[in-house]
Design an enzyme around this catalytic site. Structure first.
Site, PDB file in Angstrom:
ATOM      1  N   GLU A 355       0.835  -1.204   0.000  1.00  0.00           N
ATOM      2  CA  GLU A 355       0.000   0.000   0.000  1.00  0.00           C
ATOM      3  C   GLU A 355       0.871   1.256   0.000  1.00  0.00           C
ATOM      4  OE1 GLU A 355      -4.265   0.075   1.749  1.00  0.00           O
ATOM      5  OE2 GLU A 355      -3.023   1.111   3.225  1.00  0.00           O
ATOM      6  N   HIS A 387       6.518 -26.971   3.189  1.00  0.00           N
ATOM      7  CA  HIS A 387       5.703 -28.051   2.628  1.00  0.00           C
ATOM      8  C   HIS A 387       4.618 -27.498   1.711  1.00  0.00           C
ATOM      9  CE1 HIS A 387       7.506 -31.180   5.208  1.00  0.00           C
ATOM     10  NE2 HIS A 387       7.691 -30.150   6.024  1.00  0.00           N
ATOM     11  N   LYS A 515     -13.869   1.351  -4.225  1.00  0.00           N
ATOM     12  CA  LYS A 515     -14.882   1.771  -3.244  1.00  0.00           C
ATOM     13  C   LYS A 515     -15.960   2.627  -3.910  1.00  0.00           C
ATOM     14  CE  LYS A 515     -12.074   3.488   0.006  1.00  0.00           C
ATOM     15  NZ  LYS A 515     -11.575   3.997   1.297  1.00  0.00           N
TER      16      LYS A 515
END
Length: 549
Positions: A355, A387, A515
């Site tokens: 960000e 893993h 948004k």
């Protein structure tokens, strides 16, 4: 802060030429050439954190040129501008002063000619008094019972930081049960409701403006859930506190403004855990441990501000990272903590870095086209990652520099668990740096009684090229102090890279468009009529959603 395209500097051009001289050199070659490489390419902070950057494809010349680049990009000037309260976040006309929140020296820090430290200390004192009442049981819910559960409702920096720290410091936690709700998906808060009792639950609503859509949606649902049992709205004040600056909205919600904890526009969300947003940390581990967290960060701030670049840990990590992304072709960095309590650390700095430095427009307002800015950040705790995705790190076609982080002392000394964990920590960086040659693989098969003819088709798959860059960050122990220092170290690394990338690291305009569009789409979802106002894909998805719901 100046506008300097890093590629226009003499140092950048020299680094481009220098890169060519190392093209056929491996990390293994560098260790053969420099017998004291570990001592020469590692730094220690406060006898608590050791940072070993020797397993990178760098030489003294590389470091000297990178330091020249920092100088030519006016890093020292930018550093002082930040610490002294200049408005370096120019797109929002704000100072950047998360460092003031942990300024344990209490020396004056001026914004627009006003010392911010008295207000910082006032909020800290208020948080201390409030938290002590809740932790001690003096603070009672509406039926006279003490608080047992705390629910932090926030998103982004109002969630990731406090959640990461409370998990990392779980060995220091008290009796209060901590819960964190961020996602607007109702499932997130519904699952918390199942575990909590309205009579003994305290909600912290973390939103500077008290208008953040996800946070306020969750807060209103929490209020409704609470009132379904408590009935009387006056009881809200005993079970909700606000981390906000919007007194009018806080009061309208039913929260007593005495239980509102403010912060300032010079505190960015992803740097806000040191502020009132850290109230959940205090409620989890107590005020003394929060102070130790602040103190650790403050010591790293002093180190970063005052230490010459040759011994400066955040600056060195920033420069090495920049070398790997812009001169070695990496596009990503993995953060791999070998400590289960640190399982949210990579996610926290995924936000912190991406960000901050995920920008394509320079401070001069021009599109950046000839160098890389922030890398993709990701990671998981070891040994789980081994893993899962280490296969690609070792033998894939993508270069992934890694930060390995581990404590020398564990909080849970069970049998030989920690030695096994740390043996993997040490082994992985060795394997990534030095690999395994075809000759070694063949020798292992011969020792196992196989002929080379038998195994010739398998051998190539067992070869490890090595030459994969890593940093090893070894802490004595993960304590509030050392964690504070570690977080601040990464914060300043991000800052240094942002200065050199010639970007504004403290805004986040990239989160706005989605948004805005969501606000437009939301009313379209309420009816049954077909939606036609978007592109064919978005229209099709919305209409299928309506058909299926």
């Amino acid at each position: 802060m100046q506008n300097i395209n890093p590629t226009s500097t003499a140092a950048w051009k020299a680094l481009e030429a220098h890169k060519g001289t190392l093209e056929n050199t491996t990390i293994n070659d560098l260790f053969q050439q420099e017998k004291n490489r570990f001592a020469d390419y590692s730094l220690t902070f406060n006898n608590e954190i050791l940072v070993d950057f020797s397993k990178n494809k760098i030489t003294r010349e590389t470091l000297n040129l990178l330091r020249r680049l920092a100088k030519e990009c006016a890093l020292d000037e930018a550093k002082e501008a930040m610490f002294s309260g200049e408005k370096i976040n120019r797109t929002e006309n704000r100072a950047v002063l998360h460092t003031a929140l942990r300024n344990r020296s209490n020396t004056a820090v001026l914004v627009d000619g006003k010392d911010v430290m008295p207000e910082v200390n006032e909020v800290l004192a208020k948080m201390k008094a409030f938290s002590e009442r809740v932790i001690s049981g003096e603070w009672k819910g509406y039926t006279g019972k003490a608080i047992t559960d705390v629910v932090n409702i926030g998103i982004g920096g109002s969630d990731l930081g406090p959640y990461m720290v409370t998990e990392a410091l779980r060995p220091y936690k008290n009796h209060l049960n901590m819960h964190f709700v961020s996602n607007v998906d109702g499932t997130h808060i519904a699952e918390v409701f199942k575990k909590t009792n309205p009579e003994t639950t305290l909600f912290l609503v973390a939103s500077k403006t008290f208008t953040t859509q996800e946070t306020m949606t969750n807060a209103k649902s929490a209020r409704d859930w609470f009132l379904a049992t408590a009935k009387d709205e006056k009881h809200v004040a005993k079970h909700f506190a606000a981390l906000s600056t919007n007194a009018a909205e806080v009061e309208k919600f039913g929260i007593d403004t005495d239980n509102m904890f403010g912060f300032w526009d010079w505190v960015g969300g992803r740097y806000s855990l040191w502020s009132a947003i850290g109230l959940s940390i205090i409620l989890s581990v107590g005020f003394e441990n929060f102070e130790a967290l602040l103190s650790g960060a403050h010591e790293m701030d002093k180190h970063f501000r005052n230490t010459p670049i040759e011994q400066n840990i955040p600056a060195t990590l920033a420069l090495v990272g920049l070398w790997n992304t812009n001169f070695q072709g990496a596009q990503t960095e993995a953060i791999l903590p070998y400590d289960q309590y640190m399982h949210r650390f990579a996610a926290y700095f995924q936000q912190g870095n991406m960000e901050s430095n995920g920008k394509y427009v320079g401070r001069d307002g021009k599109v950046i086209s000839n160098y890389q800015t922030g890398p993709i950040i990701w990671g998981e705790p070891g040994t789980n990652g081994q893993h899962a995705f280490y296969q690609l790190i070792h033998q894939g076609t993508t270069l992934i520099p890694c930060d390995f982080i581990a404590p020398a002392k564990t909080h849970n000394p069970l049998a030989d668990h920690h030695n096994k964990l740390l043996s993997n920590f040490f082994a992985q960086t060795e394997a990534l740096a030095f690999g395994k040659t075809k000759e070694t693989v063949e020798a292992e098969f011969l020792k196992a009684g196989k002929s080379l003819d038998e195994v010739k088709d398998v051998v190539p798959f067992k070869v490890f090229a090595g030459n994969k860059p890593t940093n090893s960050i070894l802490l004595q122990e993960i304590t509030p102090f050392s964690l504070g220092a570690l977080i601040a170290m990464y914060e300043h690394k991000i800052f240094v890279q942002g200065v050199i990338f010639n970007i504004f690291s403290f805004d986040q305009w990239g989160v706005e468009l989605g948004k805005q569009l969501a606000n437009r789409i939301l009313p379209e979802l309420s009816g049954d009529e077909q939606v036609t106002g978007h592109d064919s894909s978005t229209n099709g998805l919305i209409n299928q959603f309506k058909a299926w719901r």
